[in-house]
Design a protein around this motif. Structure first.
Motif, PDB file in Angstrom:
ATOM      1  N   TRP A  82       0.819  -1.217   0.000  1.00 18.48           N
ATOM      2  CA  TRP A  82       0.000   0.000   0.000  1.00 18.48           C
ATOM      3  C   TRP A  82       0.849   1.262   0.000  1.00 18.48           C
ATOM      4  O   TRP A  82       0.420   2.305  -0.490  1.00 18.48           O
ATOM      5  CB  TRP A  82      -0.939  -0.003   1.202  1.00 18.48           C
ATOM      6  CG  TRP A  82      -2.152  -0.847   0.996  1.00 18.48           C
ATOM      7  CD1 TRP A  82      -2.296  -2.173   1.274  1.00 18.48           C
ATOM      8  CD2 TRP A  82      -3.401  -0.423   0.444  1.00 18.48           C
ATOM      9  NE1 TRP A  82      -3.551  -2.599   0.932  1.00 18.48           N
ATOM     10  CE2 TRP A  82      -4.253  -1.547   0.430  1.00 18.48           C
ATOM     11  CE3 TRP A  82      -3.878   0.797  -0.030  1.00 18.48           C
ATOM     12  CZ2 TRP A  82      -5.556  -1.479  -0.048  1.00 18.48           C
ATOM     13  CZ3 TRP A  82      -5.183   0.865  -0.504  1.00 18.48           C
ATOM     14  CH2 TRP A  82      -6.002  -0.258  -0.517  1.00 18.48           C
ATOM     15  N   LEU A  85       1.399   2.572  -3.491  1.00 20.72           N
ATOM     16  CA  LEU A  85       0.241   2.825  -4.353  1.00 20.72           C
ATOM     17  C   LEU A  85       0.041   4.291  -4.736  1.00 20.72           C
ATOM     18  O   LEU A  85      -0.379   4.572  -5.863  1.00 20.72           O
ATOM     19  CB  LEU A  85      -1.029   2.274  -3.694  1.00 20.72           C
ATOM     20  CG  LEU A  85      -1.109   0.751  -3.590  1.00 20.72           C
ATOM     21  CD1 LEU A  85      -2.484   0.330  -3.097  1.00 20.72           C
ATOM     22  CD2 LEU A  85      -0.812   0.081  -4.924  1.00 20.72           C
ATOM     23  N   PRO A  86       0.305   5.275  -3.844  1.00 21.62           N
ATOM     24  CA  PRO A  86       0.120   6.670  -4.272  1.00 21.62           C
ATOM     25  C   PRO A  86       0.972   7.038  -5.483  1.00 21.62           C
ATOM     26  O   PRO A  86       0.555   7.854  -6.313  1.00 21.62           O
ATOM     27  CB  PRO A  86       0.541   7.471  -3.030  1.00 21.62           C
ATOM     28  CG  PRO A  86       0.249   6.556  -1.888  1.00 21.62           C
ATOM     29  CD  PRO A  86       0.614   5.194  -2.404  1.00 21.62           C
ATOM     30  N   TYR A  89      -0.477   4.639  -8.524  1.00 18.70           N
ATOM     31  CA  TYR A  89      -1.797   5.049  -9.006  1.00 18.70           C
ATOM     32  C   TYR A  89      -2.066   6.499  -8.606  1.00 18.70           C
ATOM     33  O   TYR A  89      -2.805   6.764  -7.655  1.00 18.70           O
ATOM     34  CB  TYR A  89      -2.885   4.144  -8.430  1.00 18.70           C
ATOM     35  CG  TYR A  89      -2.741   2.686  -8.808  1.00 18.70           C
ATOM     36  CD1 TYR A  89      -2.898   2.274 -10.124  1.00 18.70           C
ATOM     37  CD2 TYR A  89      -2.440   1.728  -7.845  1.00 18.70           C
ATOM     38  CE1 TYR A  89      -2.767   0.937 -10.476  1.00 18.70           C
ATOM     39  CE2 TYR A  89      -2.314   0.390  -8.187  1.00 18.70           C
ATOM     40  CZ  TYR A  89      -2.478  -0.001  -9.504  1.00 18.70           C
ATOM     41  OH  TYR A  89      -2.347  -1.323  -9.852  1.00 18.70           O
ATOM     42  N   GLY A 117     -10.532  -1.047  -4.722  1.00 15.92           N
ATOM     43  CA  GLY A 117     -10.927   0.344  -4.569  1.00 15.92           C
ATOM     44  C   GLY A 117     -12.441   0.424  -4.534  1.00 15.92           C
ATOM     45  O   GLY A 117     -13.134  -0.499  -4.978  1.00 15.92           O
ATOM     46  N   ILE A 147      -8.782   7.155 -10.759  1.00 14.75           N
ATOM     47  CA  ILE A 147      -8.360   7.237  -9.364  1.00 14.75           C
ATOM     48  C   ILE A 147      -8.738   8.616  -8.830  1.00 14.75           C
ATOM     49  O   ILE A 147      -8.325   9.643  -9.374  1.00 14.75           O
ATOM     50  CB  ILE A 147      -6.839   7.039  -9.223  1.00 14.75           C
ATOM     51  CG1 ILE A 147      -6.416   5.655  -9.732  1.00 14.75           C
ATOM     52  CG2 ILE A 147      -6.411   7.228  -7.764  1.00 14.75           C
ATOM     53  CD1 ILE A 147      -6.853   4.506  -8.870  1.00 14.75           C
ATOM     54  N   ASN A 149      -8.712   9.172  -5.166  1.00 13.40           N
ATOM     55  CA  ASN A 149      -7.905   9.384  -3.960  1.00 13.40           C
ATOM     56  C   ASN A 149      -7.294   8.058  -3.514  1.00 13.40           C
ATOM     57  O   ASN A 149      -7.911   7.006  -3.658  1.00 13.40           O
ATOM     58  CB  ASN A 149      -8.763   9.951  -2.824  1.00 13.40           C
ATOM     59  CG  ASN A 149      -7.941  10.285  -1.593  1.00 13.40           C
ATOM     60  OD1 ASN A 149      -6.989  11.061  -1.659  1.00 13.40           O
ATOM     61  ND2 ASN A 149      -8.296   9.700  -0.459  1.00 13.40           N
ATOM     62  N   VAL A 150      -6.062   8.129  -3.001  1.00 17.41           N
ATOM     63  CA  VAL A 150      -5.400   6.949  -2.433  1.00 17.41           C
ATOM     64  C   VAL A 150      -4.964   7.295  -1.014  1.00 17.41           C
ATOM     65  O   VAL A 150      -4.147   8.189  -0.807  1.00 17.41           O
ATOM     66  CB  VAL A 150      -4.175   6.517  -3.265  1.00 17.41           C
ATOM     67  CG1 VAL A 150      -3.490   5.323  -2.600  1.00 17.41           C
ATOM     68  CG2 VAL A 150      -4.589   6.163  -4.690  1.00 17.41           C
ATOM     69  N   ARG A 156      -7.275   2.683   1.722  1.00  9.17           N
ATOM     70  CA  ARG A 156      -8.515   2.972   1.006  1.00  9.17           C
ATOM     71  C   ARG A 156      -8.199   3.658  -0.320  1.00  9.17           C
ATOM     72  O   ARG A 156      -7.360   4.555  -0.373  1.00  9.17           O
ATOM     73  CB  ARG A 156      -9.431   3.877   1.838  1.00  9.17           C
ATOM     74  CG  ARG A 156      -9.945   3.228   3.116  1.00  9.17           C
ATOM     75  CD  ARG A 156     -10.743   4.217   3.932  1.00  9.17           C
ATOM     76  NE  ARG A 156     -11.240   3.632   5.170  1.00  9.17           N
ATOM     77  CZ  ARG A 156     -11.863   4.314   6.122  1.00  9.17           C
ATOM     78  NH1 ARG A 156     -12.067   5.616   5.969  1.00  9.17           N
ATOM     79  NH2 ARG A 156     -12.285   3.710   7.217  1.00  9.17           N
ATOM     80  N   ILE A 157      -8.880   3.212  -1.369  1.00  8.46           N
ATOM     81  CA  ILE A 157      -8.745   3.830  -2.683  1.00  8.46           C
ATOM     82  C   ILE A 157     -10.137   4.230  -3.156  1.00  8.46           C
ATOM     83  O   ILE A 157     -11.053   3.409  -3.172  1.00  8.46           O
ATOM     84  CB  ILE A 157      -8.110   2.868  -3.704  1.00  8.46           C
ATOM     85  CG1 ILE A 157      -6.707   2.465  -3.256  1.00  8.46           C
ATOM     86  CG2 ILE A 157      -8.053   3.514  -5.087  1.00  8.46           C
ATOM     87  CD1 ILE A 157      -6.043   1.468  -4.184  1.00  8.46           C
ATOM     88  N   SER A 158     -10.287   5.493  -3.523  1.00  6.67           N
ATOM     89  CA  SER A 158     -11.565   5.985  -4.045  1.00  6.67           C
ATOM     90  C   SER A 158     -11.489   6.021  -5.565  1.00  6.67           C
ATOM     91  O   SER A 158     -10.552   6.587  -6.137  1.00  6.67           O
ATOM     92  CB  SER A 158     -11.867   7.385  -3.507  1.00  6.67           C
ATOM     93  OG  SER A 158     -11.985   7.366  -2.099  1.00  6.67           O
TER      94      SER A 158
END
Length: 218
Positions: A82, A85-86, A89, A117, A147, A149-150, A156-158
């Motif tokens: 995780w 991930l920012p 993504y 997500g 994407i 928000n990460v 959590r991924i929005s």
């Protein structure tokens, strides 16, 4: 002998609903709590990850000498995916994923193995008032999303489904400029425009026409 952060090996000697007990040496056992078994998998029972008699590697998380308890972590032997991930993504990135589960508030989409997500119900359609995600997607569907928000810390991924398409409201001023009269019919869900004409010649501006209304966004 077992400071926090130390990597250890041991044999699984017992499995419970909440974790697995690992023998580090004769008479000394540590507990791998179910929440410390995997970064990405939603482990429902420890037996899905380990079995009795299996030798595993773990990291010492806590030592309580007074209570004679040692807390161990299996997932800590690997880097937390995780955290990357920012960068992997970034916000605005477009990708495809498979719908894994539906809830009353949205749809969970797998974007890579073990990483899901959420498409919130409010991010499913620009024009439709969605009452339940099943009106737009179903389990197993492959969808294209953006994407939004990460949150790596809270895992959590929005995701946005409607954001992968052009917002029709951005062109509404070009399609229906101010000063143009529009004829519309009304349903419980929305107003539907079925024709436009100039204000001077519009037969719809008559109050006698029950199907003509001033168009507005709901």
């Amino acid at each position: 002998k077992y400071p926090v952060g130390t990597r250890v090996q041991g044999k699984v000697v017992s499995i419970t609903n909440y974790g697995a007990f690992v023998e580090l040496e004769a008479g000394i056992e540590g507990l791998v709590h179910i929440s410390e078994m995997s970064w990405t998998r939603n482990v429902r029972h420890p037996s899905k990850i380990v079995s009795i008699g299996e030798t595993i590697e773990a990291v010492v998380l806590k030592v309580d000498e007074a209570e004679e308890k040692i807390s161990l972590g299996m997932k800590q032997t690997e880097e937390d995916p995780w955290m990357a991930l920012p960068q992997k993504y970034p916000v605005g990135a477009r990708l495809k994923g498979k719908v894994r589960n539906l809830t009353s508030f949205g749809a969970f989409v797998e974007i890579e193995p073990g990483i899901d997500g959420l498409i919130h119900i409010s991010d499913m359609s620009w024009t439709k008032r969605v009452q339940h995600p099943s009106e737009v997607v179903k389990k197993g569907d492959e969808v294209e999303v953006l994407i939004l928000n990460v949150d790596a810390e809270n895992k959590r991924i929005s995701l946005g489904l409607k954001q992968a398409q052009e917002d029709p409201w951005l062109r509404i001023g070009e399609t229906y400029p101010v000063g143009i009269a529009s004829c519309a019919s009304w349903t419980r869900e929305s107003w539907w425009i079925w024709g436009t004409t100039s204000r001077a010649s519009s037969p719809c501006l008559s109050s006698a026409s029950p199907t003509c209304r001033t168009w507005r966004r709901r």
